[in-house]
Motif scaffolding. Structure first.
Motif, mmCIF file in Angstrom:
data_model
loop_
_atom_site.group_PDB
_atom_site.id
_atom_site.type_symbol
_atom_site.label_atom_id
_atom_site.label_comp_id
_atom_site.label_asym_id
_atom_site.label_seq_id
_atom_site.Cartn_x
_atom_site.Cartn_y
_atom_site.Cartn_z
ATOM 1 N N UNK A 224 0.968 -1.020 -0.146
ATOM 2 C CA UNK A 224 0.013 0.028 0.182
ATOM 3 C C UNK A 224 0.997 1.172 0.013
ATOM 4 N N UNK A 225 0.666 2.211 -0.870
ATOM 5 C CA UNK A 225 1.435 3.275 -0.970
ATOM 6 C C UNK A 225 0.565 4.721 -0.609
ATOM 7 N N UNK A 226 1.191 5.312 0.222
ATOM 8 C CA UNK A 226 0.531 6.598 0.722
ATOM 9 C C UNK A 226 0.512 7.792 -0.488
ATOM 10 N N UNK A 227 1.971 7.968 -0.976
ATOM 11 C CA UNK A 227 2.204 8.780 -2.093
ATOM 12 C C UNK A 227 2.513 8.179 -3.110
ATOM 13 N N UNK A 228 1.618 7.467 -3.942
ATOM 14 C CA UNK A 228 1.992 6.584 -5.134
ATOM 15 C C UNK A 228 3.014 7.330 -6.108
ATOM 16 N N UNK A 229 4.018 6.576 -6.406
ATOM 17 C CA UNK A 229 5.244 7.384 -7.143
ATOM 18 C C UNK A 229 4.834 7.497 -8.774
ATOM 19 N N UNK A 244 -3.000 -1.261 -4.565
ATOM 20 C CA UNK A 244 -3.693 -0.395 -3.714
ATOM 21 C C UNK A 244 -2.790 0.937 -3.362
ATOM 22 N N UNK A 245 -3.490 2.026 -3.685
ATOM 23 C CA UNK A 245 -2.985 3.360 -3.527
ATOM 24 C C UNK A 245 -3.799 4.351 -3.071
ATOM 25 N N UNK A 246 -3.197 5.470 -2.421
ATOM 26 C CA UNK A 246 -4.094 6.753 -1.870
ATOM 27 C C UNK A 246 -3.688 7.848 -2.653
ATOM 28 N N UNK A 247 -4.674 8.599 -2.544
ATOM 29 C CA UNK A 247 -4.692 9.827 -3.476
ATOM 30 C C UNK A 247 -5.055 10.870 -2.624
ATOM 31 N N UNK A 248 -4.252 11.848 -2.164
ATOM 32 C CA UNK A 248 -4.421 13.040 -1.595
ATOM 33 C C UNK A 248 -3.792 14.207 -2.489
ATOM 34 N N UNK A 359 -7.823 5.506 0.313
ATOM 35 C CA UNK A 359 -7.827 6.737 0.918
ATOM 36 C C UNK A 359 -7.877 7.930 0.043
ATOM 37 N N UNK A 360 -8.401 8.973 0.363
ATOM 38 C CA UNK A 360 -8.354 10.223 -0.338
ATOM 39 C C UNK A 360 -9.340 11.046 0.168
ATOM 40 N N UNK A 361 -9.543 12.462 -0.274
ATOM 41 C CA UNK A 361 -9.004 13.033 -1.611
ATOM 42 C C UNK A 361 -8.291 14.239 -1.266
ATOM 43 N N UNK A 362 -8.690 15.298 -0.212
ATOM 44 C CA UNK A 362 -7.775 16.464 -0.020
ATOM 45 C C UNK A 362 -6.786 16.287 0.708
ATOM 46 N N UNK A 363 -7.073 16.052 1.971
ATOM 47 C CA UNK A 363 -5.954 15.714 2.993
ATOM 48 C C UNK A 363 -6.479 15.638 4.319
ATOM 49 N N UNK A 364 -5.614 15.854 5.438
ATOM 50 C CA UNK A 364 -5.636 15.878 6.647
ATOM 51 C C UNK A 364 -6.031 17.200 7.217
ATOM 52 N N UNK A 365 -7.291 17.257 7.787
ATOM 53 C CA UNK A 365 -8.132 18.404 8.291
ATOM 54 C C UNK A 365 -8.311 18.131 9.653
ATOM 55 N N UNK A 394 -11.918 -1.487 -8.925
ATOM 56 C CA UNK A 394 -12.421 -2.528 -8.122
ATOM 57 C C UNK A 394 -13.135 -1.813 -6.924
ATOM 58 N N UNK A 395 -12.546 -0.974 -6.240
ATOM 59 C CA UNK A 395 -12.772 -0.498 -4.881
ATOM 60 C C UNK A 395 -12.297 0.926 -4.844
ATOM 61 N N UNK A 396 -13.008 1.639 -4.037
ATOM 62 C CA UNK A 396 -12.714 2.965 -3.488
ATOM 63 C C UNK A 396 -13.524 3.586 -2.191
ATOM 64 N N UNK A 397 -12.800 4.418 -1.610
ATOM 65 C CA UNK A 397 -13.552 5.369 -0.757
ATOM 66 C C UNK A 397 -14.393 6.195 -1.184
ATOM 67 N N UNK A 398 -15.302 6.845 -0.564
ATOM 68 C CA UNK A 398 -16.035 8.030 -0.991
ATOM 69 C C UNK A 398 -14.982 9.289 -0.432
#
Length: 425
Positions: A224-229, A244-248, A359-365, A394-398
């Protein structure tokens, strides 16, 4: 017409995963009146909103590692007196004592009762150990040599999967990750430095994923990558069975954090700009930092400055700044979202594995800030879900905030609509 299963997805799993991020909170927020005190009630709410999958820190090392900790009576605690009450994921009451393996079994049994599935992960080299009453979990993890951490975590996760098989619960596993955000956690420091985010740890990640696949060829395993390269996808190992990747995208949020110096250490902290956003009753920073134990900050990786900012920010002023400055970032944020999803989908297609945005989409608030859950943030999330549909994910968070321990959970119709949209794609 019902959606078909992506290539590589076992037939007993759903053709689409609508994911709510329960992270480590499903055990840290288990006291009376907290969101996960009653797991069946939490699943009831998830299903009512259209979710069929939860993603968790399964605490594999704590439950199955070699450390001598008694896991039958794990005492969980808060970050300290008033520390974290306004910080997302950290507004923990504390005081609950859990049998760790029993809690895991309870979660999987509840998932079965509600026909839901579970993505297994670990936040143990990030936040989880900070919530135990004592530091023994954190110290045990820190004692593992950096070059052995991927192997140790994979072994623990494989043992956890075997435990679920022994209890006839493994059919609830959607897939297993080696660790949450291997590039942003202390598991990544395979070369003993902070430069081990991608290429230096690639063979360690690959070997760990292979270990899990050898132990359990019938369970999908991946990293799992938090900042996919996205500019260097060759640094991602080729053997993951799920992309499996995250996009913020941060954008305007990053601009606010830089302007206010949210993450700056003293003496630059707190800045004049940040003070203009603070509540009038905020304590002095030097008094506030005495309320938590230094090792807890080390265990989370979240600085005292960030806790202070998020706990004592005036969220109306915070949100107002974001709205006033969003215009100049709007297109860049949407373009970043589109570019990253395009690259990640291409990588998953070329490897013949399903794509999941965990995980996503804008960031940590801050916990009570409403920008991401408001009309602008929801609009970006809707664009993201539509794009996930277009690329065949296949899958996503809202959104990472769409979970029982965040205020956005109360926006039921919006979650129902967009989960239906994704499931019906």
């Amino acid at each position: 017409m019902s959606p078909t299963h992506p290539i590589g997805v076992p037939s007993h799993l759903p053709p689409r995963l609508t994911i709510t991020l329960w992270d480590f909170s499903w055990y840290t927020m288990a006291s009376t009146h907290e969101p996960f005190h009653d797991l069946d009630a939490a699943f009831d709410e998830a299903v009512a909103r259209g979710y069929n999958t939860v993603r968790i820190c399964a605490m594999p090392y704590l439950l199955f590692g070699e450390h001598g900790i008694d896991t039958t009576a794990l005492p969980f605690a808060s970050m300290g007196d008033g520390v974290g009450f306004g910080t997302r994921w950290y507004d923990v009451t504390g005081g609950v004592v859990l049998d760790g393996r029993r809690r895991l079994t309870d979660l999987f049994e509840a998932a079965r009762r509600h026909d839901c599935f579970v993505v297994l992960s670990s936040w143990e080299y990030q936040q989880s150990p900070a919530f135990l009453a004592g530091r023994e979990w954190y110290d045990a993890l820190a004692a593992v040599p950096v070059t052995a951490r991927h192997h140790v975590m994979a072994t623990a996760m494989a043992d956890l999967v075997q435990y679920l098989k022994d209890h006839d619960l493994a059919d609830r596993i959607a897939y297993a990750e080696l660790h949450n955000e291997v590039d942003l956690s202390r598991i990544k420091d395979v070369d003993g430095s902070d430069g081990g985010a991608y290429w230096p740890q690639r063979p360690f990640v690959s070997d760990a994923v292979e270990l899990m696949q050898q132990r359990h060829p019938d369970v999908l395993a991946t990293a799992c990558y938090g900042i996919p390269p996205h500019l260097d996808m060759g640094s991602v190992p080729d053997n993951g069975q799920v992309g499996h990747f995250h996009i913020y995208v941060y954008g305007v949020l990053a601009a606010l954090e830089q302007w206010a110096g949210v993450r700056q250490p003293p003496p630059a902290f707190p800045s004049r700009n940040l003070q203009d956003l603070m509540r009038h009753d905020a304590p002095a920073f030097e008094d506030y930092v005495k309320r938590t134990e230094p090792w807890r900050l080390e265990a989370t990786g979240v600085s005292a400055s960030m806790f202070y900012s998020y706990d004592w920010i005036d969220t109306a002023r915070w949100d107002r700044w974001l709205y006033e400055n969003y215009g100049q970032w709007r297109e860049a944020m949407r373009q970043a979202l589109d570019d990253r999803l395009t690259v990640l989908a291409q990588w998953s297609d070329s490897h013949s594995v399903p794509l999941v945005i965990g995980e996503g989409w804008i960031g940590y608030t801050p916990l009570h800030a409403e920008f991401e859950d408001g009309p602008v943030g929801q609009g970006l999330a809707e664009d993201a879900v539509r794009r996930c549909i277009e690329v065949g994910a296949w899958g996503t968070v809202l959104g990472s905030n769409s979970a029982p321990h965040h205020p956005g959970w109360q926006n039921v119709p919006w979650q129902q609509r967009w989960n239906r949209e994704f499931l019906g794609s």
